[in-house]
Design a protein around this motif. Structure first.
Motif, PDB file in Angstrom:
ATOM      1  N   UNK A  52       0.842  -1.196   0.000  1.00  0.00           N
ATOM      2  CA  UNK A  52       0.000   0.000   0.000  1.00  0.00           C
ATOM      3  C   UNK A  52       0.877   1.246   0.000  1.00  0.00           C
ATOM      4  N   UNK A  53       0.342   2.335  -0.529  1.00  0.00           N
ATOM      5  CA  UNK A  53       1.076   3.596  -0.590  1.00  0.00           C
ATOM      6  C   UNK A  53       1.178   4.188   0.814  1.00  0.00           C
ATOM      7  N   UNK A  54       2.398   4.331   1.319  1.00  0.00           N
ATOM      8  CA  UNK A  54       2.615   4.873   2.650  1.00  0.00           C
ATOM      9  C   UNK A  54       2.491   6.394   2.621  1.00  0.00           C
ATOM     10  N   UNK A  55       1.556   6.898   3.395  1.00  0.00           N
ATOM     11  CA  UNK A  55       1.351   8.350   3.486  1.00  0.00           C
ATOM     12  C   UNK A  55       1.531   8.760   4.941  1.00  0.00           C
ATOM     13  N   UNK A  56       2.460   9.669   5.172  1.00  0.00           N
ATOM     14  CA  UNK A  56       2.669  10.179   6.526  1.00  0.00           C
ATOM     15  C   UNK A  56       3.012  11.657   6.450  1.00  0.00           C
ATOM     16  N   UNK A  57       2.458  12.406   7.367  1.00  0.00           N
ATOM     17  CA  UNK A  57       2.638  13.863   7.381  1.00  0.00           C
ATOM     18  C   UNK A  57       2.309  14.479   6.023  1.00  0.00           C
ATOM     19  N   UNK A  58       1.276  13.917   5.389  1.00  0.00           N
ATOM     20  CA  UNK A  58       0.790  14.463   4.133  1.00  0.00           C
ATOM     21  C   UNK A  58       1.616  14.122   2.910  1.00  0.00           C
TER      22      UNK A  58
END
Length: 700
Positions: A207-213
């Motif tokens: 899955x696409x890791x999204x953190x802090x936008x």
């Protein structure tokens, strides 16, 4: 219900015409010039063969491993018996203290993927290579004990080859120190995932890791998807089976969608990249190409697996071709005990041309697979020292080899099936379902056409570096070596003046290297000097990938025969000679098939191409008498082949009829639809004829 006219009894009352298959195969085996058992031990080792035979004795007496109904089962039955086999395998492993190698042998012999296959093939290997020590205890140890059953969820309904285009997201939630896994679109549904449909309760989800936008692209997460108490899907999970496929129907390939599904922070497999708790800060891996090592290993396994695929298909087709008789050669009639008989089809040159190069290709895959394992281990050792210099070449070559080898396998399986004539169309040949189940290999672990682009990009980059003086010849980088040699003598010509000159390994390798280098140089010129787009050159791109990998196949074969210490022993002279003949046939048959490219490269001319063709035919004649011995050396048990046509004992026609007895349609005398679909027409006709001419008719 027993049949009134017992089919089994009728079949067993008669025998095939004489001479039977056993006599033909015995005669073929008597012609063999080398020791078959020695060749088997060379390829597998005596220990492996002994272990296989010991395990085989256990499996043939296990109901869960019974193959006799395999060709008659519905998809639901295949899944059910697959699960029974998987459960029994776990029990047998404990009973007999089997290790990982033993379990691989079991699955090799069973020769059909099952719901647990991806648990062993992708889930566990990913957990071994991508987890921290804490995650190993939480996930890997439980997976090894089968406390959790997993799969590998990467492919989506809308994306397969383009991994960077995956849509499933995993967004870090700092307030709860969790990731929220979500399927934002229909096309983001995970699809084609083996084991997911019904069996798995965990999945490694890409899955696409999204953190802090910020989106950091696809990363692996270990996610629970079903209850460990009752196996029902967890809230936020929609999961099921994708339905019947062209083949591979013993596996529950599934789909899954996530609806804002929360997983704990530890779900992110964090050996190489991490997200710091609370802050959500992303820590990138020390080297972006570290994951290549796993891909190289998987693709090396696939190349070695091609050896088994080719060996299985060739064994069935060659044995049957030695038994099957068609037509009498009036000019040179075949005799048996002074009686004229029809000619075994393996005596026909066209049949030899179809089948014998496939035997040679199987041996070529063995040597290249072995070399890929060696290079993988060498690369892993160098990476530990901080040297990543081997990785790019190894990754590029493994990509192209996977593409070329699996394409070769699919084509060869079908060629072998056709070479079996009409009986090749029967499932009992062992080739129909085998072909269907093997087909996914050309797509998974990288679509074959996409993979050639990865190889080509590396080849072009290396060529530009060699031209610029930035790459030096290397013992471990044959790509640089043959490109440098080409640039030093781009007008080289083939020195062959006789047919036998084409048996010289150095001449053959020079031809393959020159053809590959010329294609790379011409492609670079079109892209760099003439401004052609990448898309417009995709046909040429595939061609240079295949040319490079064919060079690798041929080189690995010849170099192994030259350097292998065991083959140089005095007692193995006959083994070495037959392998040299196979290597020559493998290489020259490719040259003949790709003759236009070799001619266009300018290395060989038209008159030499005629000599090349003549040499191929001569090699077929030399290998003809060795054919059955060469497939026997693959040491594939009848249990593994599960083929009426490929039996070691030659009882082809007895086996065909025995397998037909198990056809469910033969379990009743009258078909179920008789009363409603046949009887009305037949009885109407009987009444009409009776009324018309008064004849006595049968009882209605």
């Amino acid at each position: 219900m027993a049949l009134k006219n017992n089919i089994s009894t009728k079949f067993h009352d008669v025998k095939p015409r004489s001479p039977g298959g056993a006599a033909f195969l015995a005669a073929e085996r008597a012609k063999c010039s080398f020791d078959v058992e020695s060749l088997s031990k060379f390829m597998y080792t005596e220990d492996w063969l002994n272990r296989m035979n010991q395990i085989l004795e256990i499996l043939v007496n296990e109901p869960a491993f019974d193959k006799r109904n395999r060709y008659h089962q519905s998809r639901k039955d295949k899944i059910s018996t697959g699960l029974q086999k998987d459960k029994r395998l776990v029990e047998l492993a404990k009973e007999h203290n089997w290790d990982e190698q033993d379990i691989k042998i079991v699955n090799f012999l069973y020769d059909q993927s099952t719901p647990f296959s991806l648990h062993y093939g992708m889930f566990i290997p990913t957990l071994k290579t991508q987890t921290t020590e804490e995650q190993k205890k939480l996930f890997l140890e439980r997976a090894l004990k089968h406390e959790i059953i997993g799969c590998y969820a990467q492919t989506e309904l809308g994306h397969g080859s383009n991994v960077q285009g995956l849509e499933t997201t995993a967004t870090y939630i700092p307030e709860t120190n969790e990731f929220e896994v979500h399927s934002p679109t229909l096309t983001s549904s995970k699809w084609w995932i083996g084991g997911l449909g019904k069996a798995a309760n965990y999945a490694v989800v890409m899955a696409r890791l999204i953190t802090n936008g910020k989106d950091y692209g696809p990363h692996p997460f270990c996610v629970q998807i079903r209850s460990l108490k009752d196996h029902t899907p967890l809230r936020g999970i929609t999961v099921g089976d994708i339905g019947p496929k062209f083949g591979f129907n013993a596996v529950d390939n599934g789909f899954i969608m996530f609806d804002h599904y929360r997983v704990p922070h530890i779900a992110l497999l964090a050996k190489y990249s991490q997200v710091k708790p609370d802050s959500g800060e992303y820590v990138k891996p020390p080297n972006a190409k570290l994951s290549y090592g796993t891909m190289v290993y998987v693709r090396a396994n696939i190349v070695m697996g091609v050896r088994y695929a080719l060996a299985k298909a060739a064994t069935i087709a060659v044995r049957y071709s030695a038994i099957r008789q068609q037509f009498v050669d009036a000019a040179n009639p075949k005799k048996w005990n002074n009686n004229v008989i029809e000619t075994p089809v393996l005596d026909y040159t066209m049949q030899q041309y179809r089948l014998l190069p496939i035997i040679a290709a199987a041996y070529a895959c063995f040597f290249t697979g072995r070399e890929m394992y060696r290079l993988y281990e060498l690369n892993q050792s160098e990476i530990q020292k901080g040297n990543f210099g081997l990785l790019a070449d190894l990754h590029a070559s493994s990509s192209g080899l996977k593409s070329l080898a699996t394409t070769m396998a699919v084509e060869s399986i079908e060629d072998c099936r056709r070479a079996c004539g009409g009986h090749g169309y029967s499932m009992f040949s062992g080739l129909g379902q085998f072909y269907q189940d093997y087909l996914p290999n050309v797509t998974w672990e990288g679509d074959n056409y996409i993979l050639t682009q990865q190889t080509a990009r590396y080849l072009l980059k290396t060529f530009r570096n060699v031209v610029a003086g930035k790459a030096e010849p290397s013992e471990h980088n044959q790509t640089i070596n043959y490109l440098a040699a080409y640039l030093q003598n781009s007008n080289a010509k083939c020195p062959a003046s006789t047919t036998s000159d084409f048996l010289n390994p150095e001449l053959i390798l020079s031809a393959f290297a020159f053809r590959a280098a010329r294609g790379i140089a011409q492609l670079a010129e079109q892209l760099d000097r003439h401004g052609k787009s990448w898309n417009s050159m995709l046909v040429e791109i595939r061609a240079i990938s295949n040319a490079h990998c064919q060079f690798m196949f041929v080189r690995n074969f010849f170099v192994a025969l030259q350097n292998d210490v065991s083959l140089s022993a005095s007692g193995n002279k006959s083994l070495l000679q037959i392998l040299k003949t196979l290597a020559a046939l493998f290489a020259l048959h490719i040259m003949e098939k790709e003759l236009s490219e070799f001619l266009l490269s300018g290395y060989i001319n038209a008159s030499q191409s005629i000599m090349l063709k003549q040499q191929v035919i001569e090699l077929l004649g030399q290998i003809r008498s060795e054919a059955v011995g060469l497939v026997d050396a693959f040491a594939l048990p009848d249990y593994y082949l599960h083929s009426a046509l490929g039996r070691y004992d030659g009882q082809v026609y007895e086996s065909m009829t025995k397998m037909a007895e198990k056809e469910p349609l033969n379990h009743t005398q009258v078909v179920d639809g008789y009363d409603t679909c046949i009887k009305p027409f037949v009885h109407k006709g009987l009444r009409y004829n009776f009324e018309k001419d008064g004849r006595t008719c049968s009882k209605l």
